[in-house]
Write a protein that holds these residues in place. Structure first.
Motif, short mmCIF file in Angstrom:
data_model
loop_
_atom_site.label_atom_id
_atom_site.label_comp_id
_atom_site.label_asym_id
_atom_site.label_seq_id
_atom_site.Cartn_x
_atom_site.Cartn_y
_atom_site.Cartn_z
N VAL A 30 -13.09 8.92 12.87
CA VAL A 30 -12.04 8.38 13.71
C VAL A 30 -10.72 8.83 13.08
N VAL A 31 -9.94 9.58 13.81
CA VAL A 31 -8.66 10.07 13.29
C VAL A 31 -7.59 9.73 14.31
N ASP A 32 -6.60 8.99 13.87
CA ASP A 32 -5.48 8.61 14.73
C ASP A 32 -4.20 8.70 13.92
N VAL A 33 -3.73 9.90 13.75
CA VAL A 33 -2.48 10.14 13.02
C VAL A 33 -1.42 10.50 14.05
N ALA A 34 -0.37 9.72 14.08
CA ALA A 34 0.72 9.94 15.03
C ALA A 34 1.35 11.32 14.80
N PRO A 35 1.86 11.93 15.86
CA PRO A 35 2.47 13.27 15.71
C PRO A 35 3.53 13.33 14.62
N THR A 100 -16.16 12.59 2.22
CA THR A 100 -16.20 12.61 3.67
C THR A 100 -15.24 11.57 4.20
N VAL A 101 -14.39 11.96 5.13
CA VAL A 101 -13.48 11.01 5.79
C VAL A 101 -14.22 10.41 6.97
N THR A 102 -14.23 9.07 7.05
CA THR A 102 -14.83 8.41 8.20
C THR A 102 -13.77 7.86 9.15
N ARG A 103 -12.63 7.46 8.62
CA ARG A 103 -11.52 6.97 9.44
C ARG A 103 -10.21 7.36 8.77
N ARG A 104 -9.25 7.74 9.61
CA ARG A 104 -7.91 8.01 9.09
C ARG A 104 -6.89 7.60 10.14
N PHE A 105 -5.91 6.87 9.68
CA PHE A 105 -4.80 6.45 10.53
C PHE A 105 -3.51 6.81 9.82
N GLY A 106 -2.50 7.11 10.58
CA GLY A 106 -1.22 7.42 9.96
C GLY A 106 -0.09 7.29 10.95
N SER A 107 1.06 6.99 10.41
CA SER A 107 2.27 6.89 11.22
C SER A 107 3.45 7.16 10.31
N GLU A 118 -10.33 5.99 5.10
CA GLU A 118 -11.60 5.41 4.66
C GLU A 118 -12.61 6.54 4.60
N GLY A 119 -13.54 6.45 3.66
CA GLY A 119 -14.54 7.50 3.57
C GLY A 119 -15.63 7.17 2.60
N SER A 120 -16.30 8.22 2.15
CA SER A 120 -17.34 8.07 1.14
C SER A 120 -17.31 9.29 0.23
N THR A 121 -17.77 9.08 -0.97
CA THR A 121 -17.84 10.16 -1.95
C THR A 121 -19.19 10.08 -2.65
N MET A 138 -1.81 6.13 1.14
CA MET A 138 -0.76 6.97 0.58
C MET A 138 0.51 6.72 1.39
N VAL A 139 1.59 6.50 0.66
CA VAL A 139 2.92 6.38 1.25
C VAL A 139 3.67 7.63 0.82
N LEU A 140 4.26 8.32 1.78
CA LEU A 140 4.99 9.56 1.50
C LEU A 140 6.44 9.40 1.92
N MET A 141 7.30 10.08 1.18
CA MET A 141 8.73 10.09 1.48
C MET A 141 9.13 11.53 1.79
N ARG A 142 10.02 11.67 2.76
CA ARG A 142 10.51 13.01 3.11
C ARG A 142 11.90 13.19 2.52
N GLY A 143 12.06 14.28 1.80
CA GLY A 143 13.35 14.64 1.23
C GLY A 143 13.50 16.14 1.29
N SER A 144 14.66 16.62 1.62
CA SER A 144 14.91 18.07 1.75
C SER A 144 13.90 18.73 2.68
N GLY A 145 13.48 17.98 3.71
CA GLY A 145 12.62 18.54 4.73
C GLY A 145 11.14 18.57 4.41
N SER A 146 10.73 18.13 3.21
CA SER A 146 9.31 18.16 2.89
C SER A 146 8.82 16.77 2.47
N TRP A 147 7.56 16.50 2.74
CA TRP A 147 6.95 15.23 2.39
C TRP A 147 6.40 15.30 0.97
#
Length: 162
Positions: A30-35, A100-107, A118-121, A138-147
C-alpha cells in the motif's frame, strides 16, 4: 527550529493530513505518498539504497548535520554521532538482509515532509538469522531546493511464530 518544535510540527502536520483511499493489488504494498512528498520519498529510498550498498558517505549526505536518530531505545543527536555509533552496523545489516515495504504513506507541508513506512526485514545479524516487522518514520526538511533527513525513528519486533 528547535527539536521539540520540529516534533510538534510534524505531529500536527500528520494529524492534519487528509486520509485518502488506496487501491491495493494482492501482494503489492500500500503506497500513498502525496505528490508534494514524492521527492522526499525518493531521498528515503536513496538513503536505504546507500546503506544496502555500504556507501555510508552517500547515506550521511542525505541527512542534516543535526539529524536526530531514534533506534533501539537510544538517540543519536547529530550526523557525526550517528556516523560514530550505529551507521556501520546499520549498513552491514542492510547489506546482509532483504527488506520489503508493505505500507508507505507520506505528505508534505511547505519545507517539511514525513514518510511513514511499514515493512519486514529478513537477514543476518551477527551469527543469528532474523525476521523482523519494521516501522520507520522519517521527517525531512527542504533547504536550497533539496530534501534532507532531519529525523529518523526506527522500531521493530520479531515476526510472530506461526
Amino acid at each position: 527550529m528547535s527539536r521539540p518544535l520540529l516534533a510538534a510540527a510534524a505531529l500536527l502536520l500528520l494529524a492534519a493530513s487528509p486520509v485518502r483511499a488506496v487501491d491495493q493489488a494482492a501482494g503489492d504494498p500500500v503506497v500513498d505518498v502525496a505528490p508534494e512528498a514524492q521527492a522526499a520519498a525518493t531521498v528515503v529510498d536513496a538513503f536505504h539504497a546507500a546503506l544496502e550498498a555500504g556507501d555510508t558517505d552517500a547515506a550521511l549526505m542525505l541527512m542534516t548535520e543535526d539529524v536526530l536518530v531514534f533506534e533501539e531505545g537510544g538517540a543519536e543527536r547529530s550526523r557525526a554521532e550517528y556516523a560514530a555509533f550505529h551507521l556501520g552496523a546499520d549498513a552491514a545489516y542492510a547489506g546482509a538482509s532483504v527488506s520489503t515495504v508493505t505500507r508507505r504513506f507520506g505528505s508534505a507541508n511547505g519545507d517539511t515532509a514525513w514518510i511513514l513506512t511499514e515493512g519486514s526485514t529478513t537477514g543476518q545479524a551477527g551469527n543469528s538469522a532474523t525476521s523482523r516487522l519494521t516501522m520507520e518514520t522519517m521527517v525531512l526538511m527542504r533547504g536550497s531546493g533539496s530534501w534532507r533527513i532531519q529525523h529518523i525513528h526506527w522500531s521493530s519486533r520479531a515476526v510472530p511464530a506461526v
